[in-house]
Design a protein around this motif. Structure first.
Motif, PDB file in Angstrom:
ATOM      1  N   ILE A   8       0.841  -1.205   0.000  1.00 18.07           N
ATOM      2  CA  ILE A   8       0.000   0.000   0.000  1.00 18.07           C
ATOM      3  C   ILE A   8       0.871   1.249   0.000  1.00 18.07           C
ATOM      4  O   ILE A   8       0.686   2.172  -0.812  1.00 18.07           O
ATOM      5  CB  ILE A   8      -0.940  -0.003   1.219  1.00 18.07           C
ATOM      6  CG1 ILE A   8      -1.969  -1.128   1.097  1.00 18.07           C
ATOM      7  CG2 ILE A   8      -1.647   1.354   1.359  1.00 18.07           C
ATOM      8  CD1 ILE A   8      -2.779  -1.370   2.372  1.00 18.07           C
ATOM      9  N   LEU A   9       1.842   1.302   0.915  1.00 14.89           N
ATOM     10  CA  LEU A   9       2.686   2.487   1.026  1.00 14.89           C
ATOM     11  C   LEU A   9       3.578   2.659  -0.200  1.00 14.89           C
ATOM     12  O   LEU A   9       3.822   3.781  -0.655  1.00 14.89           O
ATOM     13  CB  LEU A   9       3.532   2.399   2.293  1.00 14.89           C
ATOM     14  CG  LEU A   9       2.730   2.403   3.611  1.00 14.89           C
ATOM     15  CD1 LEU A   9       3.671   2.229   4.801  1.00 14.89           C
ATOM     16  CD2 LEU A   9       1.908   3.679   3.756  1.00 14.89           C
ATOM     17  N   GLY A  10       4.067   1.555  -0.754  1.00 18.06           N
ATOM     18  CA  GLY A  10       4.891   1.635  -1.957  1.00 18.06           C
ATOM     19  C   GLY A  10       4.120   2.148  -3.147  1.00 18.06           C
ATOM     20  O   GLY A  10       4.650   2.919  -3.968  1.00 18.06           O
ATOM     21  N   MET A  11       2.856   1.732  -3.282  1.00 22.20           N
ATOM     22  CA  MET A  11       2.022   2.257  -4.362  1.00 22.20           C
ATOM     23  C   MET A  11       1.725   3.739  -4.152  1.00 22.20           C
ATOM     24  O   MET A  11       1.754   4.536  -5.102  1.00 22.20           O
ATOM     25  CB  MET A  11       0.731   1.450  -4.472  1.00 22.20           C
ATOM     26  CG  MET A  11       0.891   0.102  -5.146  1.00 22.20           C
ATOM     27  SD  MET A  11      -0.695  -0.746  -5.382  1.00 22.20           S
ATOM     28  CE  MET A  11      -0.744  -1.798  -3.935  1.00 22.20           C
ATOM     29  N   LEU A  12       1.439   4.139  -2.922  1.00 17.33           N
ATOM     30  CA  LEU A  12       1.131   5.541  -2.649  1.00 17.33           C
ATOM     31  C   LEU A  12       2.329   6.441  -2.938  1.00 17.33           C
ATOM     32  O   LEU A  12       2.160   7.579  -3.410  1.00 17.33           O
ATOM     33  CB  LEU A  12       0.689   5.712  -1.196  1.00 17.33           C
ATOM     34  CG  LEU A  12      -0.700   5.189  -0.851  1.00 17.33           C
ATOM     35  CD1 LEU A  12      -0.962   5.340   0.646  1.00 17.33           C
ATOM     36  CD2 LEU A  12      -1.779   5.910  -1.648  1.00 17.33           C
ATOM     37  N   ASP A  13       3.528   5.952  -2.636  1.00 14.36           N
ATOM     38  CA  ASP A  13       4.717   6.763  -2.902  1.00 14.36           C
ATOM     39  C   ASP A  13       4.891   7.062  -4.393  1.00 14.36           C
ATOM     40  O   ASP A  13       5.611   7.995  -4.756  1.00 14.36           O
ATOM     41  CB  ASP A  13       5.961   6.046  -2.370  1.00 14.36           C
ATOM     42  CG  ASP A  13       6.211   6.336  -0.896  1.00 14.36           C
ATOM     43  OD1 ASP A  13       5.482   7.166  -0.321  1.00 14.36           O
ATOM     44  OD2 ASP A  13       7.139   5.728  -0.323  1.00 14.36           O
ATOM     45  N   GLN A  14       4.252   6.278  -5.255  1.00 14.07           N
ATOM     46  CA  GLN A  14       4.375   6.484  -6.693  1.00 14.07           C
ATOM     47  C   GLN A  14       3.141   7.144  -7.292  1.00 14.07           C
ATOM     48  O   GLN A  14       3.013   7.208  -8.519  1.00 14.07           O
ATOM     49  CB  GLN A  14       4.655   5.138  -7.370  1.00 14.07           C
ATOM     50  CG  GLN A  14       5.905   4.460  -6.797  1.00 14.07           C
ATOM     51  CD  GLN A  14       6.394   3.305  -7.625  1.00 14.07           C
ATOM     52  OE1 GLN A  14       6.610   3.441  -8.826  1.00 14.07           O
ATOM     53  NE2 GLN A  14       6.598   2.152  -6.993  1.00 14.07           N
TER      54      GLN A  14
END
Length: 596
Positions: A304-310
């Motif tokens: 979730i956090l990795g997708m949000l960072d992009q």
């Protein structure tokens, strides 16, 4: 020195040297909180060590152990034993736990997850070709997994403990013998649970002749649990996994009047806690360490956090003290995609191979970039599909959504900088609603878990096996997410956190990490933020905590919104730039932080 708030928690201490061991426990006169709803909390400062747990009596037990020269491992054992007494709806001897431990050099993951008995099969929760109704499965002998918490505690103490094993049981034994004041939360949990009254032992212990639960503030003693804890303190975990205690657990499971289980003495005696390699994921200036499968927590959180960072920001993340509709939309869509992967791939790694042979494939930046690109301006609803993170296509079927509940979380940082994050559970409130007195024939005892209902009820979908299906000796997939944070450059400990809440643990923890890293919030302010959750279809938002305009904006983007109570139990301790500590406890539960 303790802060003003910390000192308030320590009035009228009474030294109770009941056992003649090395640790003299000072029984605190702590009154239960007046409510179990939402109560603002200030956050707590400490210079060198801190303990955060879901009940003041449990927090105090860990505090006293640290003051007596114990370390973080010693303290977490004392805290867990008290939680099982004062918060029996959430954890205890009859359940399991995941524990992350940082010893100043390395992080280790101790897996005390319950296991399926050797005699079960994929049809455990099927009847006449259909899955059982969820509560029929829960309140039964079939749902009980082999408990793991105590073996975990013993293994981590043997490797890292400082104080004698028996000393760590003194707080819980003292409170069980002398009694503790029933909290509002325990009272309401008892009042709202009809299934527990169907168990004769639990009914006789927690309710009066008219079926009314024990009153708030009434002193509750637990003689059976006191006797069991004393034996464990003197004899080790063998006193639980063999002999009279083990026999009574088996008897309660296999003699369940409606749906007996298949647990045996061999299942109990052969149980072992597993030491696993944690997954530590770089996340800008931090390395976030979490639990590997059978937990789905860390992988799903960091997806979730990795997708949000992009993702390009649709609007500022915060709007008048709550998360904005634009940020929430992206957070919920990333959650849908991450849960689609979770439901397809993640299960006990001793039974299921990771995609591509390595769980890190699910967190690869290139893979998450492809997943993030699927997030649009409108909600994808329940149409999120799993991705393909590995080179080898698997033949699993996606697991349909099932309820997940329960648990409690403990975070500790000791004066030497060692830290524990442990999430502990019996799954649903009061677990399987089966109470064991350990063969003592005394009032009270402990509740057995219903952890096997975390397996997929249907072992196959469209002829393909579900990764998280029931198999003998297997550990059910979990969402528990004990988390330790480190500075990426220096390797220094930054914080410890986690939460109860079933599958929503993932959302609670992910949002808290974002608030701590990016939004300039301290541990308490981050925990106070309102919750929004989706497991892949409907969206639940915390009742009464979001403006109507935010909810309306989400609906305009296609989200199917409903309001409900989302009772997390987040605990967090963060190290500040000056080296001191600041801790937060969830305003939705009774927890506090204590330290010096």
């Amino acid at each position: 020195m303790p802060s003003k708030r910390m000192r308030w928690l320590l009035p009228s201490l009474l030294i109770v040297p009941l056992y003649g061991w090395g640790f003299d426990y000072a029984m605190p006169s702590i009154s239960p909180e007046s409510e179990s709803g939402y109560e603002e909390k200030p956050g707590w400062s400490a210079d060198s060590f801190a303990v955060a747990a879901a009940n003041p009596l449990a927090t105090d037990a860990g505090y006293q152990i640290l003051k007596a020269g114990g370390n973080a491992v010693d303290a977490v054992i004392a805290v867990q034993m008290v939680l099982g007494l004062v918060e029996p709806q959430s954890s205890g001897l009859g359940g399991g736990a995941f524990l992350l431990y940082y010893d100043g050099d390395d992080v280790r993951a101790y897996d005390g997850r319950e296991t399926a008995p050797a005699a079960v099969d994929g049809g455990l929760f099927m009847q006449d070709g259909e899955p059982l109704a969820f509560m029929d499965a829960v309140a039964s002998g079939r749902s009980v997994g082999v408990p793991g918490t105590l073996r975990l505690m013993e293994k981590v103490h043997a490797a890292h403990g400082s104080l004698p094993w028996e000393d760590l049981f003194v707080p819980a034994m003292t409170l069980a013998e002398e009694g503790f004041a029933v909290s509002e939360r325990l009272h309401l949990s008892l009042a709202n649970d009809d299934a527990l009254r169907n168990n004769e032992r639990a009914r006789d212990f927690y309710y009066d002749a008219e079926g009314e639960p024990i009153a708030v503030g009434e002193t509750l003693k637990n003689p059976a649990l006191a006797a069991i804890l004393k034996r464990i303190a003197e004899e080790g975990s063998a006193a639980f996994y063999q002999g009279d205690v083990a026999q009574d657990i088996v008897d309660q499971v296999v003699q369940h009047p409606a749906r007996p289980g298949a647990m045996t003495l061999d299942d109990l005696e052969s149980y072992d806690a597993i030491i696993r390699d944690p997954i530590c994921t770089p996340w800008q200036q931090w390395d976030v360490c979490g639990f590997p499968p059978p937990s789905s927590g860390h992988i799903t959180i960091m997806q979730i956090l990795g997708m949000l960072d992009q993702q390009p920001l649709l609007e500022a993340p915060l709007d008048d003290g709550v998360t904005s509709s634009g940020w929430l939309h992206q957070f919920l869509e990333a959650s849908r995609l991450a849960f689609a992967d979770r439901n397809y791939y993640i299960a006990d790694p001793d039974f299921v191979e990771a995609p591509g042979g390595d769980w890190s494939t699910m967190l690869a930046p290139d893979y998450l970039a492809k997943r993030s690109a699927l997030i649009g301006q409108e909600s994808m609803g329940d149409n999120a599909e799993h991705g393909r993170p590995g080179d080898i296509e698997t033949s699993w079927a996606a697991q349909p959504t099932q309820p997940e509940y329960g648990t409690s979380h403990i975070s500790i940082v000791d004066a030497e900088g060692r830290s524990v994050a442990m999430t502990t559970t019996i799954e649903q409130a009061f677990g399987s609603r089966i109470m064991s007195d350990g063969g003592t024939d005394l009032p009270g005892g402990f509740l057995l878990n219903n952890e096997l209902t975390d397996f997929a009820f249907e072992p196959e979908q469209n002829g393909e096996p579900v990764a998280n299906r029931v198999e003998p000796g297997k550990r059910p997939r979990s969402s528990m997410s004990p988390t330790l944070i480190f500075d990426h450059d220096s390797g220094e400990l930054v914080g410890s956190l986690g939460s109860p809440g079933g599958a929503a643990i993932i959302h609670y923890t992910a949002r808290t990490l974002m608030a701590l890293r990016d939004w300039g919030m301290n541990a308490q302010t981050a925990l106070n933020l309102p919750h929004a959750v989706t497991l892949g279809d409907d969206v639940w938002v915390e009742k009464g905590r979001f403006p109507d305009a935010t909810i309306d904006a989400l609906r305009e983007r296609g989200h199917d919104i409903s309001e409900r109570e989302l009772t997390s139990g987040l605990q967090a301790i963060m190290r500040l730039e000056d080296g001191t500590l600041f801790g937060g406890a969830d305003p939705r539960r009774e927890g506090v932080v204590m330290g010096d």
